[in-house]
Design an enzyme around this catalytic site. Structure first.
Site, PDB file in Angstrom:
ATOM      1  N   ASN A  52       0.891  -1.255   0.072  1.00 49.14           N
ATOM      2  CA  ASN A  52      -0.131   0.155  -0.064  1.00 49.14           C
ATOM      3  C   ASN A  52       0.870   1.319   0.041  1.00 49.14           C
ATOM      4  O   ASN A  52       1.413   1.504   1.116  1.00 49.14           O
ATOM      5  CB  ASN A  52      -1.068  -0.144   1.356  1.00 49.14           C
ATOM      6  CG  ASN A  52      -1.864   1.133   1.339  1.00 49.14           C
ATOM      7  OD1 ASN A  52      -1.604   1.992   0.672  1.00 49.14           O
ATOM      8  ND2 ASN A  52      -2.754   1.115   2.305  1.00 49.14           N
ATOM      9  N   ARG A  94      -2.694  -2.014  -3.267  1.00 47.79           N
ATOM     10  CA  ARG A  94      -3.912  -1.293  -3.118  1.00 47.79           C
ATOM     11  C   ARG A  94      -3.906  -0.454  -4.051  1.00 47.79           C
ATOM     12  O   ARG A  94      -2.889   0.610  -3.916  1.00 47.79           O
ATOM     13  CB  ARG A  94      -4.071  -0.937  -1.742  1.00 47.79           C
ATOM     14  CG  ARG A  94      -5.296  -0.222  -1.422  1.00 47.79           C
ATOM     15  CD  ARG A  94      -5.051   0.336  -0.013  1.00 47.79           C
ATOM     16  NE  ARG A  94      -6.444   1.255   0.106  1.00 47.79           N
ATOM     17  CZ  ARG A  94      -6.459   2.150   0.992  1.00 47.79           C
ATOM     18  NH1 ARG A  94      -5.447   2.566   1.716  1.00 47.79           N
ATOM     19  NH2 ARG A  94      -7.582   3.048   1.036  1.00 47.79           N
ATOM     20  N   HIS A 122     -13.158   2.377   0.268  1.00 51.40           N
ATOM     21  CA  HIS A 122     -13.040   1.519   1.299  1.00 51.40           C
ATOM     22  C   HIS A 122     -13.798   0.200   0.941  1.00 51.40           C
ATOM     23  O   HIS A 122     -14.282  -0.769   1.597  1.00 51.40           O
ATOM     24  CB  HIS A 122     -13.975   1.985   2.535  1.00 51.40           C
ATOM     25  CG  HIS A 122     -13.351   2.864   3.323  1.00 51.40           C
ATOM     26  ND1 HIS A 122     -13.873   3.774   4.270  1.00 51.40           N
ATOM     27  CD2 HIS A 122     -11.993   3.098   3.774  1.00 51.40           C
ATOM     28  CE1 HIS A 122     -13.022   4.779   4.898  1.00 51.40           C
ATOM     29  NE2 HIS A 122     -11.925   4.048   4.682  1.00 51.40           N
ATOM     30  N   ARG A 134     -11.884  14.952   8.126  1.00 47.54           N
ATOM     31  CA  ARG A 134     -12.920  15.288   7.118  1.00 47.54           C
ATOM     32  C   ARG A 134     -14.285  15.492   7.639  1.00 47.54           C
ATOM     33  O   ARG A 134     -14.500  15.019   8.284  1.00 47.54           O
ATOM     34  CB  ARG A 134     -12.789  13.869   5.997  1.00 47.54           C
ATOM     35  CG  ARG A 134     -11.566  14.022   5.322  1.00 47.54           C
ATOM     36  CD  ARG A 134     -11.519  12.818   4.109  1.00 47.54           C
ATOM     37  NE  ARG A 134     -10.344  12.011   3.931  1.00 47.54           N
ATOM     38  CZ  ARG A 134     -10.429  10.556   4.013  1.00 47.54           C
ATOM     39  NH1 ARG A 134     -11.445  10.067   3.957  1.00 47.54           N
ATOM     40  NH2 ARG A 134      -9.240  10.220   4.068  1.00 47.54           N
ATOM     41  N   GLU A 155      -8.142  -5.713   5.144  1.00 48.87           N
ATOM     42  CA  GLU A 155      -8.143  -5.285   3.752  1.00 48.87           C
ATOM     43  C   GLU A 155      -6.934  -6.225   3.080  1.00 48.87           C
ATOM     44  O   GLU A 155      -6.874  -6.559   1.921  1.00 48.87           O
ATOM     45  CB  GLU A 155      -7.866  -3.902   3.543  1.00 48.87           C
ATOM     46  CG  GLU A 155      -9.158  -3.251   3.953  1.00 48.87           C
ATOM     47  CD  GLU A 155      -8.987  -1.697   4.313  1.00 48.87           C
ATOM     48  OE1 GLU A 155      -8.481  -1.444   5.344  1.00 48.87           O
ATOM     49  OE2 GLU A 155      -9.213  -0.841   3.268  1.00 48.87           O
TER      50      GLU A 155
END
Ligand code: ADP
Length: 414
Positions: A7, A98, A188, A249, A395
Site C-alpha cells: 500500500n 492497493r 473502502h 474530513r 483489507e
C-alpha cells in the site's frame, strides 16, 4: 502462494507478506508472515518491521524513493533480522497492490499489464492525491522483483461497481456525468467486501439472502448498504470527502458553504478543499485532535465540552446513515462495525445504536464492552430483531486472496 501486499502512499509504504491458497481461504487459515510500515520516504525514512515470532526491527535509514523502500523490505525479509521470514526473495510469488481509484473501468481486481497501467494513469485525474503513488509502487515492485512476477491491482472503488444509477448519480446536469464522469464512486470497498463476506462465513447465511449495513469507522469513515452481497449504496462519493464525519474530513455539508467560506475567509478553492479534508471532522469540531481514543479520554476525564460535541455529531451522523440505508434496503439482517473506532470504541458503537430500538436493535452491553482489540462477534442480544456485530476488517488479507485468485485464475464472486 506467498503474496507481498503493498500500500504505497505519498511518503509511506505499508506491507504484509501473506501465505494463502484455496484451502486457506476456505478455512480462514491464511498466514501473516510479516508486516510493517515505512514512513518519511524521500529522506531519512523511519521503519517498523515485524517478522517471524517476536522479531521486530525499528529504526531509520536513508531511502530515496519507494523503490529503495521495497528493496529494503525484501532484503530484510530474507535476512536473519526478520527470522528469516523467507529463505530467498524468489519465494515471493506475486505482489498485490492497493489502488485507490479504479473509476468505472476497473470493476474487479486485475493482473497488471501495460494496458492496465495506462488505465491507472487515466484515473490520475480522478484521484490526484492517491493514484500516482500507487502507480509508483507498481513500477518499483516490478523494478525490484522483476517484470515477470505477477502484479495485481485491487481497487478501493471496485466493490461499489454494482451501485445502481439512482445511487451513483448526483442531481446535477447529466452532461457533467457524461463529460467528466462526476458521480459517486465510493471507497473502502475492500473493507466493506471483506467484512460482509466474513460475516456470511461466520453466520452461514447465503450471500443472496443477506441485507447488511457495514460501517467502516477508522480515520476515514464510510457506510455501505449491501444487498445480496452487492454494494447498492455507500456514503463516500466522487472523493472520500462525502458522508460520515471523519478524523479530519467534514463529510456531508451544503456545497454553498464552499464559496461562502472562500469569500469570507479569503481562501482559494484549493484552500477550502484542504480545510474540509484536513482541518475538519473530529479535529475541527473538537479543536483538539482527530483521534477518537483521545477525544473519549478528554470527554471522560476532563469533561471537555467540545470533545463530547465532536463524538455526539460523529455518532448522530452515523446513525442517520444507518436509518437511511435501512430505508434503502427495506430493512436489514445486520449492522457490522469495523475500522479502528468500530473495532475498539464500544461506547461509540453503543451511542450509534442507541435510538435504533424501533428498528429492532437491542444492545447486549456486556458483549459490546467485550468486543474490543480484535475480537469478533455479536453485540446485540439473541432476541434482537436486528443484529449488530463487530468484524475486524482485514483489507490486506483480501488483497492477498484476490491476488492469488487472479494469478491462478480461480476467480471468486465479487
Ligand atoms: P485508518 O483509517 O488510518 O486505517 P484506523 O482504522 O486504525 O485508521 O482507525 C483509527 C481510529 O481508531 C482513531 O480515531 C483511533 O483513535 C481509533 N481507535 C483506535 N483504538 C481505539 C480505542 N481503543 N478506543 C477508541 N478509539 C480507538
Amino acid at each position: 502462494m506467498i503474496v507481498l501486499v503493498l500500500n504505497a502512499g505519498s511518503s509511506s509504504l505499508k506491507f504484509q507478506l501473506v501465505r494463502t491458497d484455496l484451502l486457506c481461504i476456505a478455512n480462514h487459515l491464511d498466514e501473516k508472515l510479516a508486516r510493517g510500515t515505512i514512513e518519511r520516504i524521500g529522506g531519512e525514512a523511519v521503519f517498523t518491521l515485524r517478522g517471524r515470532g517476536d522479531a521486530v526491527s525499528r529504526g531509520s535509514a536513508p531511502m530515496r524513493d519507494v523503490r529503495a523502500a521495497i528493496e529494503y523490505i525484501v532484503t530484510w525479509l530474507a535476512s536473519a533480522e526478520s527470522g528469516p521470514v523467507i529463505g530467498s526473495v524468489g519465494e515471493i510469488q506475486a505482489v498485490g497492490h492497493r489502488v485507490v481509484h479504479g473509476g468505472e473501468r476497473f470493476q474487479r481486481s486485475v493482473r497488471i499489464d501495460d494496458a492496465v497501467l495506462r488505465g491507472m494513469e487515466d484515473m490520475i485525474e480522478l484521484a490526484p492525491l492517491h493514484n500516482p503513488h500507487n502507480l509508483k509502487g507498481v513500477a518499483a515492485a516490478r523494478a525490484v522483483l522483476g517484470a515477470e512476477l505477477p502484479n495485481v491491482a485491487v481497487f478501493d472503488t471496485a466493490f461499489h461497481h454494482t451501485l445502481p444509477e439512482k445511487a451513483y448519480l448526483y442531481a446535477i446536469p447529466y452532461q457533467l456525468y457524461r463529460r467528466h464522469k462526476v458521480r459517486r464512486y465510493g471507497f473502502h470497498g475492500t473493507s466493506h467486501r471483506y467484512v460482509a463476506y466474513r460475516w456470511r462465513k461466520l453466520t452461514l447465511v447465503a450471500r443472496e439472502a443477506t441485507r447488511i449495513i457495514t460501517l467502516h469507522l477508522g480515520n476515514g469513515c464510510s457506510a455501505c448498504a449491501i444487498d445480496g452481497g452487492n454494494s447498492v449504496d455507500t456514503s463516500m462519493g466522487f472523493t472520500p470527502l462525502e458522508g460520515l464525519v471523519m478524523g479530519t474530513r467534514s463529510g456531508d455539508l451544503d456545497p454553498a458553504v464552499l464559496e461562502f467560506l472562500g469569500v469570507k475567509e479569503g481562501l482559494s478553492p484549493t484552500e477550502v478543499d484542504s480545510l474540509l479534508n484536513k482541518s475538519s471532522g473530529l479535529l475541527g469540531l473538537s479543536g483538539l485532535t482527530n483521534d477518537m481514543r483521545e477525544l473519549l479520554a478528554e470527554a471522560h476525564e476532563n469533561n471537555d465540552r467540545r470533545a463530547r460535541l465532536a463524538i455526539d455529531i460523529f455518532c448522530y451522523r452515523a446513525r442517520k446513515y444507518v436509518g437511511a440505508y435501512l430505508a434503502a434496503l427495506g430493512g436489514a439482517d445486520a449492522i457490522l462495525f469495523a475500522g479502528g473506532i468500530g473495532e475498539n470504541a464500544a461506547e461509540v458503537r453503543a451511542q450509534i445504536l442507541h435510538g435504533l430500538e424501533w428498528a429492532g436493535i437491542e444492545v447486549d452491553e456486556e458483549a459490546n464492552n467485550r468486543m474490543v482489540g480484535g475480537a469478533e462477534g455479536r453485540i446485540t442480544t439473541h432476541s434482537s430483531r436486528l443484529a449488530a456485530w463487530v468484524i475486524p476488517t482485514d483489507e490486506e488479507l483480501l488483497i492477498a486472496r484476490d491476488t492469488f485468485r487472479v494469478v491462478t485464475g480461480v476467480e471468486g464472486r465479487y
